[in-house]
Design an enzyme around this catalytic site. Structure first.
Site, PDB file in Angstrom:
ATOM      1  N   HIS A 257       7.662  26.040 -16.212  1.00 52.43           N
ATOM      2  CA  HIS A 257       7.292  25.399 -17.478  1.00 52.43           C
ATOM      3  C   HIS A 257       8.533  25.137 -18.338  1.00 52.43           C
ATOM      4  O   HIS A 257       8.763  24.015 -18.808  1.00 52.43           O
ATOM      5  CB  HIS A 257       6.294  26.311 -18.214  1.00 52.43           C
ATOM      6  CG  HIS A 257       5.823  25.769 -19.527  1.00 52.43           C
ATOM      7  ND1 HIS A 257       4.622  25.115 -19.672  1.00 52.43           N
ATOM      8  CD2 HIS A 257       6.392  25.778 -20.763  1.00 52.43           C
ATOM      9  CE1 HIS A 257       4.468  24.748 -20.936  1.00 52.43           C
ATOM     10  NE2 HIS A 257       5.530  25.145 -21.630  1.00 52.43           N
ATOM     11  N   GLU A 258       9.342  26.164 -18.532  1.00 53.10           N
ATOM     12  CA  GLU A 258      10.535  26.002 -19.378  1.00 53.10           C
ATOM     13  C   GLU A 258      11.555  25.066 -18.734  1.00 53.10           C
ATOM     14  O   GLU A 258      12.278  24.354 -19.429  1.00 53.10           O
ATOM     15  CB  GLU A 258      11.161  27.366 -19.693  1.00 53.10           C
ATOM     16  CG  GLU A 258      10.260  28.337 -20.447  1.00 53.10           C
ATOM     17  CD  GLU A 258       9.599  27.747 -21.696  1.00 53.10           C
ATOM     18  OE1 GLU A 258      10.184  26.823 -22.310  1.00 53.10           O
ATOM     19  OE2 GLU A 258       8.488  28.194 -22.038  1.00 53.10           O
ATOM     20  N   HIS A 261      10.799  21.610 -19.880  1.00 53.21           N
ATOM     21  CA  HIS A 261      11.409  21.321 -21.193  1.00 53.21           C
ATOM     22  C   HIS A 261      12.918  21.119 -21.058  1.00 53.21           C
ATOM     23  O   HIS A 261      13.497  20.200 -21.648  1.00 53.21           O
ATOM     24  CB  HIS A 261      11.167  22.498 -22.153  1.00 53.21           C
ATOM     25  CG  HIS A 261       9.760  22.607 -22.663  1.00 53.21           C
ATOM     26  ND1 HIS A 261       9.154  21.601 -23.380  1.00 53.21           N
ATOM     27  CD2 HIS A 261       8.848  23.615 -22.589  1.00 53.21           C
ATOM     28  CE1 HIS A 261       7.920  21.988 -23.725  1.00 53.21           C
ATOM     29  NE2 HIS A 261       7.713  23.206 -23.244  1.00 53.21           N
ATOM     30  N   GLU A 287       5.929  18.624 -24.136  1.00 55.77           N
ATOM     31  CA  GLU A 287       4.953  19.446 -23.415  1.00 55.77           C
ATOM     32  C   GLU A 287       4.450  18.733 -22.165  1.00 55.77           C
ATOM     33  O   GLU A 287       4.093  19.393 -21.181  1.00 55.77           O
ATOM     34  CB  GLU A 287       3.792  19.803 -24.360  1.00 55.77           C
ATOM     35  CG  GLU A 287       2.890  20.912 -23.875  1.00 55.77           C
ATOM     36  CD  GLU A 287       3.526  22.309 -23.923  1.00 55.77           C
ATOM     37  OE1 GLU A 287       4.650  22.471 -24.449  1.00 55.77           O
ATOM     38  OE2 GLU A 287       2.871  23.256 -23.422  1.00 55.77           O
TER      39      GLU A 287
END
Lengths: 491, 491
Positions: A257-258, A261, A287
């Site tokens: 997830h990170e 980003h 997101e």
């Protein structure tokens, strides 16, 4: 120097100082000595004063007036748009109000943490009332007579209104609820993970996962922190992860997830480095990147097949009876109170609850005094079971304590955008599953870098997605993806 | 708010921003991703612009004029003294010259590193000429018709002149040379360390050493870096160390040295936190702390006895045949070209060479064109053997490339001050050796915290030492200490 060049030099310095502030935040969450907090607060406050003065510098207006915009290219226009946007917002908020908001939200965060630890919403109420009142005041200053909630939302997702979001959510809810109810009631529930998974091996595999998705460690690093986050832009974008020996998926999927980003920030055109458009286009678009990396790609049947083999090879045991069972395991739907632990389907229902409540708080139709009761009632209606304690309910998220009203819906927008992007990506990359099955996620994320990430904030959020996909933003792709995936898993 | 309060608030913010710049430096040397350099340079430049503007802010002069100094306490007077000093210096240096110095020294550092790697002084000459000329220009602006070198020295050691230092050095040289010659010619040379010393165990023991000397890890941390350094003040003072598996003393003693610097900053009265007097009083006084920790305490017979046992217990083997032999080993005098590797006696001779040369460079009596030849000639005269290559001679230190003229003598001053402090400390603490023998170095350093460290820059450098010792600064205590110690070891 032309007025444009002077303005850009000023803006670059401001952006650079903003990066410094971000780096202090990273330091605080990862390496700062325990006892350094009070001094760090003063250092941050001194830097914030500098940034605040720069955002309100009267020369910005002079430069903007002096610039002949007809002579600018697309990037130049976008820079001016972003600078003007930030200046207009800063000019509308009285200095005293901004200072008071900073003071109150700083204190409120600590009070929220205490209240959550004690499951005591009453203890949090007085300061939350202050925060809500101050943010309403700020919204009034920003709204020019328009809708208060929209004025706040505009800071996180420019160009989108509360009623736009309401329409998107209305279109999603019935199909999500149907899917959730069918899955939770199905007889063929996925296996549950058992055993202990060594932390060191988790961290090693999570580094491998980060590289697999294209994260550039020459311009980033991975550290442990209490909460996973991504920090920085351009040539220095750092992520954090966390581990639990009972739940390695927490580590793996928060890393992916990170990385979503972080890759976004790393892949922005270097020509925009340290400029107003050299950042992600909005919270929602940001997101969308973390979500498509984590879910559509990271939890796909193809990629989880590769991950299953990796876990077996690295831990010397299999996490599930076979790769199919593993795929079902990492996509399991289950009951739960906590947004951050929710699956792809129910996550959006959590957001809808917060969106409704915060919109009414800011609109003045709901009092903080009634918030816990309304939350609990609403949760029971939406999820079918009762909140057992405040830390599983109204106190679970930090956002409202730090004044983040209008932020929650961007999480669901990210999912919607991710649905649109994945639809387009699959059409372009016919051998996607084969590549993912070989652990080559970069194959997919290079498409995202090319279509979306490199452009930073060249376009507004919706245009950014539509430029990448060549189609209008709707909830259809996400819903079709979820239905197809979870019907395959459960029925 | 009174003018004094307003000035102090301004000064606190400036100090806080200075701490932020220091933290970026720490980050760059320890954790920054390899590829982040170009962006970091822009971030630092933006922050430097802010700091430069603050140092030259015209309101400082207005506040200083408006303050009624009669109403201030000692600390208040000291704050005003430091603020006025910094303001006066900043006001005298034209902005364009400061910017040019920053630009040239930034480039010169890279060119020095290249030249050193290639042992090629010719390649370094042109940029060093630029640096010297710019610093001479700056010195002229600062000197008000006085001595150029003194004007630069005053930045590192306020109140001391080049001729003051010359007198101190003249008094030291003959006795140091006699001692050096006797030791190098002695027949009973110390043992040499052999074998391999595991890095992990070195780092663990160095953390133990740091605590033993009173370093507070709740307000600090230890990381590995290419060069050991201490960074920050107040509640966040971090140190770095380095390791070599053949030479664990490099790790241990550079840790103790940096702990000396760090404890000084940690132990300053919290009432001075983030104020102009909340820092070490000068480079010389700072070095007195690192040196007394490292040498007078850390290399004492008593403490090395404890360290010998620690090494045996932790590495499972002894570093020398017994504790006496170990003590002689860590205090070994030997031939060598490199200042940073020099022993307690010869270190000062290295400094004297640099002091003479840089004083003549700044005074205009020596040209950069002749520097290498003069260095080599002087080295042979002082040490009795020829420099074999530029990296062992004129190119060994980074200082001149970054414009640090007037800085070198503060290292020897630190030794002189440390001699004075140790003399007073031994008189006050009669059971010092017993405590050091038990590994309790904090017993000694608490005395330093009480007598010196807590006061920060309340007094000027010389007064700081004299307040702590109750006696005038002279070279006698250092010389007596060295003669007694090394005559005991060698004869």
């Amino acid at each position: 120097m032309s007025a444009f060049d002077e303005l850009m030099e000023f803006a670059r310095d401001t952006q650079a100082l903003g990066e410094v502030a971000g780096r202090l935040g990273w330091d605080q969450e990862t390496v700062m000595p325990d006892g350094a907090g009070p001094q760090r607060a003063e250092e941050m406050a001194a830097l914030e004063k500098v940034l605040h003065a720069r955002r309100n510098d009267p020369r910005i207006g002079d430069w903007l007036e002096a610039i002949d915009e007809a002579g600018l290219d697309d990037a130049g226009h976008a820079q001016i748009r972003e600078i003007r946007r930030a200046r207009d917002r800063a000019a509308k908020v009285p200095v005293a109000l901004a200072a008071e908001l900073a003071r109150v939200t700083s204190a409120a965060q600590g009070k929220w943490a205490e209240a959550r630890a004690g499951d005591d919403f009453e203890a949090f109420k007085p300061v939350l009332e202050e925060v809500v009142n101050l943010r309403r005041e700020e919204a009034s200053a920003l709204a020019d007579g328009g809708d208060l909630y929209d004025a706040l939302l505009d800071d996180y997702e420019p160009g989108l209104s509360g009623s736009d979001i309401q329409s998107l959510f209305d279109a999603m809810r019935p199909r999500l609820v149907t899917l959730r109810d069918k899955a939770l009631g199905a007889s063929n529930q996925p296996e549950t993970l058992v055993g202990n998974w060594a932390e060191k091996k988790q961290l090693k595999l999570s580094t491998k996962l980060a590289k697999t998705f294209g994260y550039d460690l020459a311009h980033g690093r991975i550290d442990k922190a209490v909460h996973p986050f991504s920090s920085g832009s351009g040539l220095d974008v750092r992520i954090t992860t966390r581990t639990s020996e009972e739940d390695p998926f927490n580590c793996f999927y928060s890393t992916i997830h990170e990385v979503g980003h972080a890759c976004y920030e790393q892949n922005i055109d270097n020509a925009y480095l340290l400029t107003p458009i050299g950042r992600g286009a909005s919270m929602g678009v940001h997101e969308s990147q973390s979500r498509i990396y984590e879910n559509q790609l990271g939890r796909s049947r193809a990629f989880t097949g590769w991950l299953f083999d990796q876990m077996e090879a690295r831990f010397g045991k299999t996490p599930a009876s076979d790769a199919d069972a593993f795929y079902r395991m990492v996509n399991r739907l289950q009951k739960g109170f906590i947004r951050t632990e929710a699956d792809e389907v129910q996550y959006n229902l959590h957001i809808m609850l917060r969106f409704d409540l915060e919109r009414r708080l800011i609109g003045g139709q709901l009092d903080v005094a009634d918030l816990e009761a309304v939350w609990n009632e609403r949760f029971a209606a939406d999820f079918g079971y009762e909140v057992d304690k405040a830390s599983n309910g109204v106190l679970q998220d930090v956002h409202w304590s730090v004044g983040l009203f209008g932020y929650f819906p961007t999480y669901a927008l990210g999912n919607i955008y991710a649905g649109c992007l994945y639809d387009a990506l699959r059409k372009d990359l016919s051998d996607l599953d084969m590549r993912l099955g070989q652990g080559d996620a970069t194959y997919a994320t290079t498409w995202l870098a090319d279509k979306l990430q490199q452009h930073g904030t060249l376009r507004n959020p919706r245009q950014t997605i539509e430029h990448a996909t060549g189609a209008a933003v709707t909830v259809e792709p996400l819903l079709r993806y979820l239905e197809q995936k979870f019907e395959g898993i459960y029925f």
